[in-house]
Scaffold this motif. Structure first.
Motif, mmCIF file in Angstrom:
data_model
loop_
_atom_site.group_PDB
_atom_site.id
_atom_site.type_symbol
_atom_site.label_atom_id
_atom_site.label_comp_id
_atom_site.label_asym_id
_atom_site.label_seq_id
_atom_site.Cartn_x
_atom_site.Cartn_y
_atom_site.Cartn_z
ATOM 1 N N ILE A 136 0.845 -1.306 0.012
ATOM 2 C CA ILE A 136 -0.032 0.198 0.133
ATOM 3 C C ILE A 136 0.886 1.305 -0.004
ATOM 4 O O ILE A 136 0.742 2.243 -0.663
ATOM 5 N N LEU A 137 1.881 1.255 0.874
ATOM 6 C CA LEU A 137 2.924 2.389 0.970
ATOM 7 C C LEU A 137 3.527 2.501 -0.333
ATOM 8 O O LEU A 137 3.631 3.737 -0.637
ATOM 9 N N LEU A 138 4.118 1.693 -0.772
ATOM 10 C CA LEU A 138 5.111 1.854 -1.918
ATOM 11 C C LEU A 138 4.222 2.099 -3.153
ATOM 12 O O LEU A 138 4.668 2.688 -4.002
ATOM 13 N N SER A 139 3.184 1.726 -3.185
ATOM 14 C CA SER A 139 2.124 2.260 -4.248
ATOM 15 C C SER A 139 1.845 3.645 -4.197
ATOM 16 O O SER A 139 1.270 4.271 -5.206
ATOM 17 N N LEU A 140 1.780 4.243 -2.975
ATOM 18 C CA LEU A 140 1.705 5.697 -3.153
ATOM 19 C C LEU A 140 2.748 6.556 -3.286
ATOM 20 O O LEU A 140 2.398 7.768 -3.704
ATOM 21 N N ILE A 141 3.970 5.980 -3.700
ATOM 22 C CA ILE A 141 5.134 6.856 -4.068
ATOM 23 C C ILE A 141 4.923 7.663 -5.321
ATOM 24 O O ILE A 141 5.348 8.716 -5.194
ATOM 25 N N GLU A 146 5.175 14.799 -2.813
ATOM 26 C CA GLU A 146 5.783 15.507 -1.700
ATOM 27 C C GLU A 146 6.247 14.818 -0.527
ATOM 28 O O GLU A 146 7.152 15.286 0.010
ATOM 29 N N TYR A 147 5.799 13.664 -0.305
ATOM 30 C CA TYR A 147 6.332 13.055 0.830
ATOM 31 C C TYR A 147 6.850 11.599 0.495
ATOM 32 O O TYR A 147 6.991 10.626 1.353
ATOM 33 N N LYS A 148 7.301 11.657 -0.970
ATOM 34 C CA LYS A 148 8.048 10.451 -1.569
ATOM 35 C C LYS A 148 8.944 9.851 -0.499
ATOM 36 O O LYS A 148 8.939 8.486 -0.296
ATOM 37 N N GLU A 149 10.047 10.428 0.063
ATOM 38 C CA GLU A 149 11.053 9.768 0.725
ATOM 39 C C GLU A 149 10.660 9.338 1.999
ATOM 40 O O GLU A 149 11.012 8.247 2.396
ATOM 41 N N ASN A 150 9.659 10.027 2.655
ATOM 42 C CA ASN A 150 9.086 9.227 3.852
ATOM 43 C C ASN A 150 8.159 8.071 3.632
ATOM 44 O O ASN A 150 8.426 7.250 4.363
ATOM 45 N N ILE A 151 7.246 8.013 2.709
ATOM 46 C CA ILE A 151 6.697 7.015 2.124
ATOM 47 C C ILE A 151 7.496 5.763 1.843
ATOM 48 O O ILE A 151 7.405 4.620 2.261
#
Length: 190
Positions: A136-141, A146-151
């Motif tokens: 789920i998280l990696l699909s959001l990248i 703007e939050y790519k690094e954190n995600i």
């Protein structure tokens, strides 16, 4: 017309059929649609088991197909993540190899009538949950740039933990089979 009792297996098969759709969505940069597909697939994974139990329709086909559908979809998604650098190829390879080994052991045990030896453990369920969260998280990248690094960091951390759990539980499963090898060799093949 799909009968109510066939819905769980239909949902399971839909997860397998979703794999080429996932590839197409990612390839053509429809990342929001790919993310929605992941959510739908993860929901159907829960829903098929829930409905099978609720309808009192736990079938051999469902018991066999459900983990296969999970592995096919997870593998499809993780391979695309490794290909576009959202996931470590090393972690993805370790997860896939573990799944192949454990699936092979389960198949051997099923043929020998000893499939109860490798029942899914609570820790394996946690591993799968961590994989789902990482997916789920990696699909959001590509969607929330703007939050790519954190995600990416959090998603990768969940993937790392799921890989560690996969290796550990895989090791425990192999040890269990080795400990039961005498009972397996005494069973004659027909």
């Amino acid at each position: 017309m799909i009968k109510m009792k066939n819905i769980p297996n239909t949902l399971t098969i839909s997860r397998i059929l979703a794999c080429p759709i996932w590839f197409a969505l990612v390839f053509f940069n429809y990342h929001t649609s790919a993310f929605i597909l992941v959510i739908i697939i993860l929901f159907t994974d829960y829903l098929d088991g829930f409905l099978a139990r609720k309808l009192d329709n736990l079938t051999v086909t469902g018991r066999i197909l459900d983990p296969i559908a999970d592995k096919i979809f997870m593998t499809t998604v993780l391979v695309t993540f490794a290909a576009d650098y959202r996931a470590s190829p090393v972690l993805v390879i370790l997860l896939i190899v573990r799944e192949i080994i454990i699936s092979g052991l389960r198949e051997i045990l099923a043929v020998k009538g000893q499939s109860s030896i490798l029942k899914v453990t609570f820790l394996s369920k946690i591993k799968t949950t961590f994989q789902f969260i990482s997916i789920i998280l990696l699909s959001l990248i590509p969607i929330i740039k703007e939050y790519k690094e954190n995600i990416e960091y959090i998603g990768s951390l969940f993937l790392l933990v799921s890989t560690i759990l996969a290796i550990y539980t895989g090791y425990k499963y192999v040890i269990l089979v080795i400990e039961n090898k005498d009972s397996l060799t005494n069973i004659k093949n027909e």
